[in-house]
Design a protein around this motif. Structure first.
Motif, short mmCIF file in Angstrom:
data_model
loop_
_atom_site.label_atom_id
_atom_site.label_comp_id
_atom_site.label_asym_id
_atom_site.label_seq_id
_atom_site.Cartn_x
_atom_site.Cartn_y
_atom_site.Cartn_z
N LYS A 14 13.45 2.94 19.40
CA LYS A 14 13.16 1.51 19.55
C LYS A 14 11.71 1.32 20.00
CE LYS A 14 14.66 -2.69 21.85
NZ LYS A 14 15.68 -3.33 22.67
N GLY A 15 11.00 0.42 19.33
CA GLY A 15 9.61 0.12 19.65
C GLY A 15 8.60 1.00 18.94
N ALA A 16 9.06 2.06 18.28
CA ALA A 16 8.14 3.01 17.63
C ALA A 16 7.63 2.46 16.29
CB ALA A 16 8.84 4.34 17.40
N LYS A 17 6.40 2.86 15.96
CA LYS A 17 5.85 2.58 14.64
C LYS A 17 6.38 3.65 13.69
CE LYS A 17 1.42 1.58 13.92
NZ LYS A 17 -0.04 1.75 13.71
N ILE A 18 6.69 3.23 12.47
CA ILE A 18 7.18 4.17 11.47
C ILE A 18 6.57 3.79 10.12
CG2 ILE A 18 9.31 2.86 11.05
CD1 ILE A 18 10.73 5.65 10.81
N TYR A 19 6.22 4.81 9.34
CA TYR A 19 5.71 4.60 7.99
C TYR A 19 6.77 5.06 7.01
CZ TYR A 19 1.02 4.48 10.13
OH TYR A 19 -0.08 4.18 10.89
N PHE A 20 7.05 4.22 6.03
CA PHE A 20 7.93 4.60 4.92
C PHE A 20 7.00 4.84 3.74
CE2 PHE A 20 10.49 2.07 7.81
CZ PHE A 20 11.51 2.97 8.05
N THR A 21 6.91 6.10 3.33
CA THR A 21 5.87 6.50 2.40
C THR A 21 6.41 7.02 1.07
OG1 THR A 21 5.78 8.76 3.23
CG2 THR A 21 4.35 7.14 4.31
N GLY A 22 5.52 7.06 0.13
CA GLY A 22 5.77 7.64 -1.18
C GLY A 22 4.43 7.88 -1.82
N THR A 23 4.47 8.51 -2.97
CA THR A 23 3.25 8.79 -3.70
C THR A 23 3.26 7.95 -4.98
OG1 THR A 23 3.32 11.05 -2.87
CG2 THR A 23 1.87 10.64 -4.72
N ASN A 24 2.17 7.26 -5.24
CA ASN A 24 2.12 6.44 -6.45
C ASN A 24 1.79 7.30 -7.67
OD1 ASN A 24 -0.71 6.77 -6.57
ND2 ASN A 24 -1.12 4.78 -5.64
N LYS A 25 1.71 6.67 -8.83
CA LYS A 25 1.49 7.41 -10.08
C LYS A 25 0.16 8.15 -10.11
CE LYS A 25 0.03 3.26 -12.70
NZ LYS A 25 -0.92 2.89 -11.71
N ASP A 26 -0.79 7.75 -9.25
CA ASP A 26 -2.09 8.42 -9.18
C ASP A 26 -2.12 9.50 -8.10
OD1 ASP A 26 -3.15 6.73 -11.19
OD2 ASP A 26 -3.52 5.16 -9.70
N GLY A 27 -0.95 9.76 -7.47
CA GLY A 27 -0.88 10.80 -6.45
C GLY A 27 -1.36 10.37 -5.08
N GLU A 28 -1.54 9.05 -4.89
CA GLU A 28 -2.02 8.54 -3.61
C GLU A 28 -0.85 8.06 -2.75
OE1 GLU A 28 -4.45 5.59 -5.45
OE2 GLU A 28 -6.26 6.80 -5.26
N LYS A 29 -0.98 8.24 -1.43
CA LYS A 29 0.07 7.82 -0.50
C LYS A 29 0.05 6.30 -0.36
CE LYS A 29 0.78 10.12 3.34
NZ LYS A 29 0.73 10.58 4.75
N GLU A 30 1.25 5.72 -0.45
CA GLU A 30 1.42 4.28 -0.24
C GLU A 30 2.75 4.05 0.44
OE1 GLU A 30 1.23 2.59 -4.16
OE2 GLU A 30 3.25 3.21 -4.66
#
Length: 149
Positions: free
Chosen positions: A46-62
């Motif tokens: 609770k209260g923590a920052k979290i990133y939900f990530t994936g890699t787009n078609k160009d191989g960049e993190k989003e």
């Protein structure tokens, strides 16, 4: 914002389903229904920052930038989305986030005679209604399958 609701009954105890949903490797499996490279970085506390990530078609993190608004082990998780990751850069204001910033994704876990009833409530905008109606049932079915192993 429109609130979408999904649910599934899983033939496994709540604590097992809860841990399977949040576990690093099993999270990647069930969220692959949304993005084959789906992952998370951060904490479920609770209260923590979290990133939900994936890699787009160009191989960049989003992905998405969020906060765990609430966490009651084996009962409830609430995620408040407030930004995006674009090429690994955090964006928390402006046009990229205006349409859904402050949206929630809530998970409720209920024991029903040793099985788990998982309810998911998600805020979304019109643009993602059809996508969510296709992806969420698939994701929950995968979570069911890996939780029942």
């Amino acid at each position: 914002m429109k609130k979408m609701n999904y649910q599934i009954t899983i033939d496994s105890p709540v604590d097992h389903v809860f841990n399977t949903m949040l576990g690093k490797e099993t999270y990647k499996q069930w969220t692959a229904a949304f993005n084959p490279t789906s992952d998370f970085e951060g904490s479920w506390e609770k209260g923590a920052k979290i990133y939900f990530t994936g890699t787009n078609k160009d191989g960049e993190k989003e992905g998405m930038v969020a906060e765990i608004a609430d966490h009651i082990p084996n009962k409830y998780i609430s995620i408040r989305h407030y930004g995006v990751l674009d090429k690994g850069k955090e964006i928390t204001e402006g046009p990229a986030v205006e349409g859904w910033a402050g949206s929630f994704e809530n998970y409720s876990f209920m024991d029903i005679d040793g099985k788990t009833l998982l309810k998911v409530d998600v805020d979304t905008n019109e643009e993602y209604l059809d996508y969510f109606d296709e992806a969420w049932p698939k994701a929950l079915q995968i979570l069911k399958e890996i939780s029942e192993k």
